[in-house]
Scaffold this motif. Structure first.
Motif, PDB file in Angstrom:
ATOM      1  N   GLU A 106       0.787  -1.139  -0.004  1.00 48.85           N
ATOM      2  CA  GLU A 106       0.010  -0.022  -0.030  1.00 48.85           C
ATOM      3  C   GLU A 106       0.788   1.176  -0.093  1.00 48.85           C
ATOM      4  O   GLU A 106       0.482   2.415  -0.783  1.00 48.85           O
ATOM      5  CB  GLU A 106      -1.050  -0.028   1.275  1.00 48.85           C
ATOM      6  N   VAL A 420     -12.706   1.791   3.355  1.00 49.29           N
ATOM      7  CA  VAL A 420     -12.300   0.573   2.506  1.00 49.29           C
ATOM      8  C   VAL A 420     -12.953   0.810   1.045  1.00 49.29           C
ATOM      9  O   VAL A 420     -14.100   1.070   0.910  1.00 49.29           O
ATOM     10  CB  VAL A 420     -12.921  -0.602   3.291  1.00 49.29           C
ATOM     11  N   LEU A 425     -10.138  -4.042  -2.920  1.00 49.24           N
ATOM     12  CA  LEU A 425     -10.184  -5.521  -2.517  1.00 49.24           C
ATOM     13  C   LEU A 425     -10.614  -6.482  -3.389  1.00 49.24           C
ATOM     14  O   LEU A 425     -10.021  -7.528  -3.628  1.00 49.24           O
ATOM     15  CB  LEU A 425     -11.275  -5.632  -1.277  1.00 49.24           C
ATOM     16  N   LEU A 476      -2.726  -5.994   2.457  1.00 49.07           N
ATOM     17  CA  LEU A 476      -3.474  -4.912   2.933  1.00 49.07           C
ATOM     18  C   LEU A 476      -3.631  -4.694   4.360  1.00 49.07           C
ATOM     19  O   LEU A 476      -3.370  -5.630   5.289  1.00 49.07           O
ATOM     20  CB  LEU A 476      -4.950  -5.572   2.252  1.00 49.07           C
ATOM     21  N   LYS A 480      -8.831  -3.411   5.953  1.00 52.11           N
ATOM     22  CA  LYS A 480      -9.222  -3.869   4.661  1.00 52.11           C
ATOM     23  C   LYS A 480      -9.383  -5.618   4.654  1.00 52.11           C
ATOM     24  O   LYS A 480      -9.714  -6.106   3.388  1.00 52.11           O
ATOM     25  CB  LYS A 480      -8.255  -3.534   3.680  1.00 52.11           C
TER      26      LYS A 480
END
Ligand code: 4UV
Length: 512
Positions: A106, A420, A425, A476, A480
């Motif tokens: 990230e 989120v 995702l 993540l 998340k």
């Protein structure tokens, strides 16, 4: 066009940079302690803060990281956070703020997307920071390398275009897709500080127990900048710790608690609350996710104070709605701030709706962002028609101007107030061998607000749940993570290929 106005008189637009605005709240009280490190009790006076900001601004400039350059900051709430933030602003640079719980993956994404040229962090996060930073310099706060960044003080704000220079670049997924850099100008930040102080009130000497993270716009504007600019102080808390939070509120006689709904739950229910003298608390102010009237009243009754709510969004610097103590209405998200106009628009027909009708909330005001970095399409989809910003939230405004959030049109999931982005995702899922399609939605939860859950379509040699969770854990941040994986034959989609999230949400809701 039906426009709802603010009950408050407009504030004057102030031609100052955000650091000049903050310094204006500090210059006449140089010896007052304005920043306190919560866990250690270490203090910083207003004079020391301003001196460090100027020295770091000078050092960054000398190092070629001043005007026109982007500095990334990945740190929990500590006094140096505020020094770095304002030093970059004073030097005419841009600061991009990273969640300190990010994984290397990230970190890497935000650093490259924001084109940051250096990453500042704390020693504890050095490994993750280095792993995410690639060739970029990483310097940890409190080390000799960081001390060496201090230079000759830069006496004055480096001139910048107050309306168009991006001073801060936090990330938000907005109404759809992956997290994007939100370009906020000095004007955006300064006016929001003034709107909050004018609309919500501020007491000289007010001390906040600041656990809401500075990397997120709520902590950044409301805790850091409003408290410094307004004549108050901040006790920084690197993470939420209920006993320490309560201890600080008690010891510093805080008049107000700035919170998010999961903390409201603790304040209403946790037995520890009774061990502290919280009689100084006059108001609890919650934002970032819905707070129902029942829980709001429970908090007010337990602490014998007023329980208020505001509404904001990264793209709004962040506050567009807040509540005054005298005008509380539990369950409402607030009334429009000074200088803030609202519309309620039917998402299907685009028609303007009136009092008591539910539709998408649109906002216009000087706190509306400049746009998303390098993303004119997302910007044009979000800021439409003459500066109106589409929030992606479904709201209703009553006859007295109170705004109630009733639903969310956009994809965003809020886990304990943290953003989120389902698209992020879903991209992680479909990147795995053996997964052919995926959809992520939020499952309503009393403690977290919503929990991300996934609908996954198996291909050949699909990973099992444990393998999926392992990859999520490695790539993540904690908020998340998936709380449920459901194997399905297909993902419901519209004719144009968009995931029908509403259908999935209704399906889960029908299970009861
Ligand atoms: O972009 P973001 O993560 O931004 C925020 C900011 C919230 C703030 C900040 C300062 C305040 O004083 C304050 O009252 C609130 O969360 O997420 C924006 C989205 O969060 C939801 C809504 O979906 C926004 O589009 N949200 C924020 N506040 C509320 C809310 C609320 N009071 N009720 C329901 N949803």
């Amino acid at each position: 066009m039906t426009i709802f106005t603010s009950p408050f008189a407009d504030v004057a637009l102030n031609d100052q940079s955000i650091t000049e605005r903050v310094f204006a709240g500090l210059v006449d009280r140089p010896d007052e302690v304005v920043l306190i490190d919560g866990p250690s009790g270490r203090t910083m006076t207003a004079a020391a803060f301003m001196d460090q900001v100027k020295r770091l601004a000078g050092g960054l400039t000398a190092a070629g990281l001043g005007a026109g350059h982007t500095v990334a900051l990945m740190a929990p709430n500590i006094p140096e956070y505020c020094v770095i933030f304002h030093a970059v602003a004073w030097a005419g640079g841009t600061i991009t703020t990273l969640n300190p719980t990010y994984t290397a993956n990230e970190v890497k994404h935000q650093l490259s997307d924001s084109q940051a040229e250096i990453l500042l962090t704390i020693p504890d996060f050095m490994d993750t920071a280095r792993a995410g930073a690639g060739d970029l310099d990483v310097i940890a706060i409190g080390t000799p390398e960081f001390a060496a960044l201090m230079g000759d003080p830069l006496a004055a704000q480096v001139p910048v275009d107050l309306d168009h220079h991006t001073v801060v670049l936090p990330y938000s997924s907005g109404t759809t897709g992956l997290p994007k850099g939100v370009m906020l100008s000095h004007r955006n930040l300064v006016v929001n500080v003034d709107q909050i102080i004018a609309g919500g009130g501020f007491y000289k000497g007010e001390v906040a127990a600041g656990f809401l993270p500075f990397f997120h716009i709520y902590g950044m504007t409301v805790i850091m900048n409003v408290h410094l600019a307004g004549g108050g102080a901040v006790v920084t808390l690197p993470r939420f710790d209920l006993p320490l939070f309560l201890q600080i509120c008690q010891d510093y006689k805080s008049r107000r608690m700035w919170i998010v709904p999961p903390v409201a739950l603790a304040l209403a229910k946790h037995p520890l609350i009774d061990n502290y003298d919280l009689s100084s608390i006059e108001q609890v102010f919650s934002g970032a996710a819905p707070l129902g009237a029942e829980l709001s009243n429970a908090v007010g009754n337990r602490l014998n104070c007023v329980s208020l709510q505001g509404y904001g969004m990264t793209e709004l610097s962040p506050v567009s709605h807040l509540t005054e103590v005298a005008a509380n209405r539990p369950g409402a998200a607030g009334q429009a701030c000074p200088n803030t106009l609202c519309r309620i628009v039917d998402p299907e027909s685009g028609a303007d709706l009136g009092v008591g009708q539910e539709g998408e909330l649109w906002i216009k005001g000087p706190q509306v962002m400049q746009g998303y970095l390098n993303n004119p399409k997302a910007t044009a989809d979000t800021i439409v028609e003459d500066g109106w910003l589409r929030t992606g939230d479904i709201a209703m405004i009553d006859a007295d101007g109170y705004m109630f959030i009733v639903d969310r049109l956009k994809e965003l999931i809020k886990f304990k107030g943290f953003q989120v982005a389902p698209a992020e995702l879903e991209a992680t899922l479909v990147a795995m061998d053996g997964i052919t399609d995926a959809a992520v939605i939020g499952l309503p939860d009393p403690e977290c607000g919503e929990k991300p859950i996934a609908f996954v379509v198996k291909g050949e040699n699909a990973p099992d749940e444990a393998a999926i969770n392992k990859i999520f854990d490695e790539t993540l941040a904690h908020y998340k993570q998936l709380h449920q994986i459901r194997w399905v034959d297909e993902i419901p989609k519209s004719a144009s290929g968009k995931i029908l999230r509403r259908f999935l949400r209704d399906q889960v809701a029908a299970e009861g």
